[in-house]
Design a protein around this motif. Structure first.
Motif, PDB file in Angstrom:
ATOM      1  N   LEU A  10      -3.178  -5.458 117.606  1.00 32.24           N
ATOM      2  CA  LEU A  10      -2.999  -3.746 117.357  1.00 32.24           C
ATOM      3  C   LEU A  10      -1.377  -3.484 117.118  1.00 32.24           C
ATOM      4  O   LEU A  10      -1.402  -2.470 116.125  1.00 32.24           O
ATOM      5  N   HIS A  11      -0.550  -4.098 117.634  1.00 27.65           N
ATOM      6  CA  HIS A  11       0.849  -4.076 117.159  1.00 27.65           C
ATOM      7  C   HIS A  11       1.011  -4.143 115.512  1.00 27.65           C
ATOM      8  O   HIS A  11       1.951  -3.555 115.034  1.00 27.65           O
ATOM      9  N   VAL A  12       0.522  -5.460 115.190  1.00 22.74           N
ATOM     10  CA  VAL A  12       0.671  -5.947 113.908  1.00 22.74           C
ATOM     11  C   VAL A  12       0.031  -4.891 113.183  1.00 22.74           C
ATOM     12  O   VAL A  12       0.400  -4.513 111.880  1.00 22.74           O
ATOM     13  N   TRP A  13      -1.156  -4.365 113.491  1.00 25.79           N
ATOM     14  CA  TRP A  13      -1.963  -3.503 112.699  1.00 25.79           C
ATOM     15  C   TRP A  13      -1.131  -1.948 112.434  1.00 25.79           C
ATOM     16  O   TRP A  13      -0.965  -1.290 111.502  1.00 25.79           O
ATOM     17  N   ARG A  14      -0.688  -1.602 113.659  1.00 26.95           N
ATOM     18  CA  ARG A  14       0.107  -0.214 113.782  1.00 26.95           C
ATOM     19  C   ARG A  14       1.334  -0.326 112.893  1.00 26.95           C
ATOM     20  O   ARG A  14       1.817   0.565 112.392  1.00 26.95           O
ATOM     21  N   THR A  15       2.209  -1.555 112.728  1.00 29.89           N
ATOM     22  CA  THR A  15       3.354  -1.708 112.084  1.00 29.89           C
ATOM     23  C   THR A  15       3.115  -2.230 110.792  1.00 29.89           C
ATOM     24  O   THR A  15       4.119  -2.772 109.930  1.00 29.89           O
ATOM     25  N   LYS A  16       2.143  -2.274 110.209  1.00 28.43           N
ATOM     26  CA  LYS A  16       1.686  -2.994 108.934  1.00 28.43           C
ATOM     27  C   LYS A  16       2.536  -2.504 107.556  1.00 28.43           C
ATOM     28  O   LYS A  16       2.940  -2.914 106.599  1.00 28.43           O
ATOM     29  N   GLU A  17       2.635  -0.943 107.782  1.00 25.08           N
ATOM     30  CA  GLU A  17       3.369  -0.153 106.766  1.00 25.08           C
ATOM     31  C   GLU A  17       4.725  -0.210 106.950  1.00 25.08           C
ATOM     32  O   GLU A  17       5.696   0.085 105.954  1.00 25.08           O
ATOM     33  N   SER A  18       5.275  -0.449 108.040  1.00 22.47           N
ATOM     34  CA  SER A  18       6.735  -0.202 108.405  1.00 22.47           C
ATOM     35  C   SER A  18       7.625  -1.219 108.198  1.00 22.47           C
ATOM     36  O   SER A  18       8.821  -1.053 107.886  1.00 22.47           O
ATOM     37  N   GLY A  19       7.048  -2.450 108.062  1.00 25.26           N
ATOM     38  CA  GLY A  19       7.822  -3.463 107.744  1.00 25.26           C
ATOM     39  C   GLY A  19       8.750  -4.088 109.100  1.00 25.26           C
ATOM     40  O   GLY A  19       9.831  -5.140 108.654  1.00 25.26           O
ATOM     41  N   ASP A  20       8.561  -3.560 110.112  1.00 25.61           N
ATOM     42  CA  ASP A  20       9.032  -4.087 111.421  1.00 25.61           C
ATOM     43  C   ASP A  20       8.527  -5.406 111.731  1.00 25.61           C
ATOM     44  O   ASP A  20       7.236  -5.457 112.002  1.00 25.61           O
ATOM     45  N   ALA A  21       9.435  -6.339 111.927  1.00 18.15           N
ATOM     46  CA  ALA A  21       8.905  -7.677 112.370  1.00 18.15           C
ATOM     47  C   ALA A  21       9.205  -7.948 113.818  1.00 18.15           C
ATOM     48  O   ALA A  21       8.607  -8.867 114.257  1.00 18.15           O
ATOM     49  N   ARG A  22       9.557  -6.972 114.421  1.00 16.27           N
ATOM     50  CA  ARG A  22       9.834  -7.170 115.866  1.00 16.27           C
ATOM     51  C   ARG A  22       8.354  -7.130 116.755  1.00 16.27           C
ATOM     52  O   ARG A  22       7.388  -6.585 116.253  1.00 16.27           O
ATOM     53  N   PRO A  23       8.516  -7.795 117.746  1.00 15.30           N
ATOM     54  CA  PRO A  23       7.180  -7.839 118.612  1.00 15.30           C
ATOM     55  C   PRO A  23       6.864  -6.563 119.360  1.00 15.30           C
ATOM     56  O   PRO A  23       7.863  -5.690 119.543  1.00 15.30           O
TER      57      PRO A  23
END
Length: 365
Positions: free
Chosen positions: A338-351
């Motif tokens: 879910l975190h990967v999906w939520r941040t897919k547009e932001s480019g944020d690589a942090r966990p």
């Protein structure tokens, strides 16, 4: 602000919010006073303003804003706690009706039901009104219920309720250890509360660690238990060591190494804690546990392992713990996904910060 006298409340703030109302009997019976009424009202004013401005909803005192009913602070939580309480009560009545008093495990079943009922009763009280004492009782009762389940499980699997002198000594030692663990748990939480002087500190600790520390501790504990059980199973025969048993042994060690990465990398090696790396580690552990417990369970079914063998009971216990371990890693894998999906547009690589094992920053007021 709110002024209160003999049940009347006068709200004085911006002109558009000026109003006077009479506090209901239910609110007074449940100890709603001027500060708590003001707190509740202001929460919803701020929330309505943020929603109208297209801003995210924030937490207050570590909780999302709620809508009370008849003075009950969190009515749906109270309802669900009541349903759980009734389910335990129904199970207890069936237990008394169908299991003879002479059965040696009956008293453990009865205590399991009472621990569950106490836990859900204190949960209803806490969600009705959140005070420091009701919060503590809720957490302590929930901890007691979980710990009793851990205490009861090996008694049921290894039938420690019956046996000789050594078995009784082992049971007494296990009982003392679990009581000590619970006392340490309660003492630690009380120390946190006293040392901080913050009545909402326990809530914030639970919220901050909800997705991380508790799951990681249980994952690690189960891995160690399965490692011990499978080491015993594999040492039972010098001539035969099935591949599925060896695989579960390997997965236990792999999991401990994985947990080191999942807990330490975000804290001390942030460049190594890429969100896809975290997701990959979670997903691989989940798949390993799924394959491991299924394969070993099939093996036990095929060979017809007898319950009277100690090695068979240990094998069955390992399958049960491995299945629960798979469920735990399935939960953390879903969180990472879910975190990967939520941040897919932001480019944020942090966990996901909610899954780190230290208190995280929540938007709150």
């Amino acid at each position: 602000m709110l002024h209160m006298a003999t049940g009347y409340l006068n709200f004085e703030n911006a002109s558009k919010y000026n109003r006077t109302f009479i506090q209901s009997l239910f609110h007074r019976l449940l100890l709603w006073n001027c500060p708590s009424e003001c707190d509740y009202t202001c929460q919803h004013i701020i929330t309505a303003q943020r929603v109208s401005d297209s801003q995210p909803v924030v937490q207050f005192h570590g909780k999302w804003p709620f809508y009370r009913f008849l003075g009950i602070q969190e009515p749906f939580s109270v309802l669900f706690s009541l349903l759980n309480f009734l389910a335990h009560q129904n199970g207890l009545s069936k237990l008394h009706a169908n299991i003879p008093a002479s059965y040696s495990l009956r008293r453990y079943y009865v205590l399991l039901a009472y621990f569950g009922m106490a836990s859900w009763a204190f949960s209803m009280i806490f969600h009705t009104r959140d005070f420091t004492v009701t919060e503590e009782l809720d957490y302590f009762a929930a901890g007691g219920s979980v710990l009793y389940g851990m205490y009861y499980t090996p008694i049921r699997i290894f039938r420690l309720d019956r046996g000789g002198r050594k078995t009784k000594s082992l049971l007494r030692a296990w009982t003392v250890l679990c009581i000590g663990l619970y006392a340490a748990h309660v003492g630690y939480l009380k120390w946190l509360l006293v040392s901080t002087g913050n009545e909402n500190y326990l809530s914030k600790i639970i919220m901050a660690f909800a997705y991380s520390l508790h799951l990681r501790v249980v994952q690690g504990l189960f891995a160690v238990i399965i490692l011990g059980l499978m080491a015993y199973v594999n040492s039972w025969s010098y001539y035969w060591s099935p591949s599925s048993a060896n695989f579960l042994l390997f997965v236990s060690v792999w999991t401990l190494l994985t947990l080191l990465y999942l807990t330490l990398a975000p804290l001390h090696f942030p460049t190594a804690a890429h969100k896809f790396g975290i997701l990959g580690a979670e997903a691989l552990a989940m798949l390993f546990w799924f394959a491991g417990f299924i394969a070993f369970a099939v093996l036990l079914t095929d060979i017809g392992c007898g319950r009277h063998w100690a090695v068979c009971r240990a094998s069955e216990a390992a399958v049960v713990f491995a299945a629960f371990e798979w469920l735990l890693f399935a939960a953390t894998t879903i969180m990472a996904s879910l975190h990967v999906w939520r941040t897919k547009e932001s480019g944020d690589a942090r966990p996901d910060p909610d899954m780190e094992v230290h208190p995280t920053s929540y938007p709150s007021v």
